[in-house]
Motif scaffolding. Structure first.
Motif, short mmCIF file in Angstrom:
data_model
loop_
_atom_site.label_atom_id
_atom_site.label_comp_id
_atom_site.label_asym_id
_atom_site.label_seq_id
_atom_site.Cartn_x
_atom_site.Cartn_y
_atom_site.Cartn_z
N ASP A 1 -1.49 -2.67 21.51
CA ASP A 1 -2.53 -2.36 20.56
C ASP A 1 -1.98 -1.68 19.42
O ASP A 1 -1.79 -0.77 19.22
CB ASP A 1 -3.67 -1.48 21.36
CG ASP A 1 -4.93 -1.19 20.45
OD1 ASP A 1 -4.79 -1.50 19.21
OD2 ASP A 1 -5.88 -0.56 21.13
N SER A 2 -2.04 -2.29 18.37
CA SER A 2 -1.32 -1.80 17.04
C SER A 2 -2.53 -0.78 16.36
O SER A 2 -1.98 -0.10 15.61
CB SER A 2 -1.11 -3.04 16.02
OG SER A 2 -2.22 -3.76 15.63
N PRO B 1 1.02 -4.82 12.67
CA PRO B 1 -0.06 -6.22 12.32
C PRO B 1 -1.42 -5.46 11.92
O PRO B 1 -1.78 -6.57 11.29
CB PRO B 1 -0.24 -6.51 13.84
CG PRO B 1 1.16 -6.20 14.32
CD PRO B 1 1.59 -4.88 13.95
N ILE B 2 -1.99 -4.41 12.55
CA ILE B 2 -3.35 -4.28 12.03
C ILE B 2 -3.57 -3.93 10.70
O ILE B 2 -4.37 -4.12 9.96
CB ILE B 2 -4.05 -3.11 12.83
CG1 ILE B 2 -5.36 -2.73 12.69
CG2 ILE B 2 -3.12 -1.67 12.83
CD1 ILE B 2 -6.45 -3.96 13.37
N THR B 3 -2.44 -3.22 9.81
CA THR B 3 -2.43 -3.01 8.61
C THR B 3 -2.42 -4.32 7.58
O THR B 3 -3.03 -4.54 6.61
CB THR B 3 -1.11 -2.05 8.18
OG1 THR B 3 -1.16 -1.08 9.01
CG2 THR B 3 -1.40 -1.55 6.89
N ARG B 4 -1.66 -5.47 8.31
CA ARG B 4 -1.71 -6.53 7.61
C ARG B 4 -2.95 -7.30 7.68
O ARG B 4 -3.63 -8.01 6.52
CB ARG B 4 -0.37 -7.35 7.93
CG ARG B 4 0.74 -6.89 7.75
CD ARG B 4 2.04 -7.74 8.11
NE ARG B 4 1.97 -8.23 9.42
CZ ARG B 4 2.58 -7.66 10.23
NH1 ARG B 4 3.22 -6.39 9.99
NH2 ARG B 4 2.83 -7.92 11.58
N ARG B 5 -3.64 -7.12 8.74
CA ARG B 5 -4.99 -7.73 8.84
C ARG B 5 -6.20 -7.16 8.31
O ARG B 5 -7.22 -7.85 7.92
CB ARG B 5 -5.24 -8.02 10.32
CG ARG B 5 -4.47 -8.96 11.27
CD ARG B 5 -4.90 -9.33 12.56
NE ARG B 5 -5.43 -8.09 13.35
CZ ARG B 5 -4.65 -7.46 14.21
NH1 ARG B 5 -3.50 -7.98 14.47
NH2 ARG B 5 -4.89 -6.45 14.85
N ASP B 6 -6.11 -5.66 8.22
CA ASP B 6 -7.27 -5.17 8.06
C ASP B 6 -7.01 -4.10 6.60
O ASP B 6 -6.25 -3.24 6.63
CB ASP B 6 -7.78 -4.34 9.19
CG ASP B 6 -9.23 -3.72 8.77
OD1 ASP B 6 -9.39 -3.48 7.59
OD2 ASP B 6 -9.91 -3.36 9.71
N ARG C 1 -14.37 -2.02 14.06
CA ARG C 1 -13.24 -1.08 14.28
C ARG C 1 -13.46 0.05 15.34
O ARG C 1 -14.63 0.54 15.69
CB ARG C 1 -12.89 -0.58 13.01
CG ARG C 1 -12.73 -1.55 11.83
CD ARG C 1 -12.25 -0.70 10.49
NE ARG C 1 -12.18 -1.77 9.63
CZ ARG C 1 -12.92 -2.15 8.48
NH1 ARG C 1 -14.15 -1.63 8.51
NH2 ARG C 1 -12.53 -3.09 7.58
#
Length: 412
Positions: free
Chosen positions: A208-209, A243-248, A291
């Motif tokens: 879970d990123s 990955p979460i930083t790149r997506r959101d 979120r």
């Protein structure tokens, strides 16, 4: 033996110690029966620790009177007369209650733990987040969060699908990170470090990123409190790579903001201001989506508060004062701790511009903002830093003497 998370959470919500709860229960019995109650401190310890799982008689009545709810909403099994003996739905406990606190619910042994059960656990986590927003970090909140993590870990050892197992590890990571945050806010840094190590393991198991980001975010804050500014920058960069930083864009903005603080603490003015610019750009791109509740604190108000920190570190006191005013203007009242921190930083910016009277008056507002709650260690530290700055600027002034007296009275 698992401590009663539900009861602890309700006690936190009402600001009750174990001794105070015993007193209130005795008062309730006196009102109901006309005779003084006999609830002892030991009785309450057994209730909180989980040793007593089914309070009966006068104890049950007193609990329901004090908390104005059935005992089942406080994490206890209800009196035997309330549920038929053959009812099969009381076998395992996990986090839920009508108010979202951690409470007792049960699933039959024949049924696998499923998504609905994970959501009940997450409801308890959301309630702890709300409590933290109002009161800030403290040991009782840490204990409740750790109990929630323990419960999630125990459930994932039951018959669960791989997807549910990962979600339970994710919940365990979030609860453990919440415990760590409570320690950071309460300035118990060694304990926070231990919790964050475990949280990172659980988040990795969950793949879970978002949970990993939460842990790295707090590691950056912990490193800053320990004045390990290079470590704080590295932690923020680790969060950026997820990955979460790149997506959101919202997560990306928070990572850039943490980097800005780290660079400002190393007096890297250009890089710090550039990171703030990136944080603003990313936040403008963020859209309302589902979120984790823990990141609910971050938005325009928090970015302005962080901007004030960076500006003050870089010696831009007038700009820091303006940013603090703007942050306070849009920070919701429910974020009491955040409002109090922004108020102290506003006072410091005013002091560094030579306005001693205004700065001391502003700092005094913190006590009104946090009225009715114990002031967390992080705010106490900020107030202590402000007090030392006042002593440096005008050690023999009346304002310095009055501030010293007020702090002594509050801390005592």
């Amino acid at each position: 033996m698992v401590s009663n998370v539900a009861l602890k959470s309700r006690m936190i919500e009402l600001g009750l110690t174990q001794e105070e709860l015993a007193r209130r229960m005795n008062d309730a019995l006196d009102e109901i029966t006309g005779r003084p109650g006999d609830v002892s401190d030991r009785t309450v310890r057994n209730l909180v620790s989980g040793k007593t799982r089914r309070p009966i008689g006068r104890t049950c009545v007193a609990l329901e009177r004090v908390f104005d709810c059935p005992v089942k909403d406080l994490g206890f099994s209800p009196p035997r007369t309330a549920v038929p003996p053959e009812d099969p739905v009381r076998r395992r406990t996990f986090i839920t209650s009508a108010t979202g606190t951690a409470a007792a619910s049960f699933v039959p042994a024949s049924r696998r733990v499923g998504a609905a059960d994970v959501e009940r656990l997450q409801d308890g986590l959301d309630h702890l987040t709300t409590l933290d927003d109002r009161r800030g970090g403290h040991s009782a909140l840490e204990e409740a969060a750790l109990a929630g993590a323990q419960l999630a870990l125990r459930l994932q050892q039951s018959g669960v699908s791989e997807r549910v197992r990962q979600r339970l590890f994710s919940v365990a990571a979030d609860y453990t990170t919440r415990a760590a945050w409570s320690c950071i806010d309460d300035r118990r840094l060694d304990q926070a470090q231990q919790h964050l190590g475990r949280s990172m393991v659980f988040a990795g198991m969950a793949q879970d990123s978002a949970a990993q980001f939460s842990a790295w975010n707090q590691i950056a804050m912990l490193s800053r409190q320990r004045r390990r500014h290079t470590d704080a920058i590295s932690a923020a960069q680790a969060a950026q790579a997820l990955p979460i930083t790149r997506r959101d864009p919202l997560f990306a903005s928070l990572a850039h903001a943490r980097l800005a603080i780290g660079h400002s603490n190393r007096n890297d003015r250009h890089t710090a201001l550039r990171s703030l610019g990136y944080a603003e750009e990313a936040l403008d791109k963020a859209r309302p989506v589902s979120r984790p509740s823990w990141i609910g604190f971050y938005g325009p108000a928090e970015l302005l508060a962080i901007t004030a920190i960076v500006q003050q570190r870089l010696g831009l006191s007038a700009e820091a004062e303006a940013s603090s005013h703007r942050a306070l203007a849009i920070t919701p009242d429910r974020y009491r701790r955040n409002r109090a921190l922004s108020t102290v930083r506003l006072a410091l910016a005013q002091l560094h511009q030579g306005d001693l009277d205004l700065a001391c008056a502003t700092a005094s507002d913190v006590f009104s903002i946090m009225e009715g709650a114990e002031i967390p260690g992080r705010i106490r530290t900020e107030l202590g830093d402000f007090h030392r700055s006042v002593q440096d600027h005008a050690p023999k002034s009346q304002q310095a003497a009055e501030l010293t007296d007020r702090l002594r009275a509050k801390w005592s």
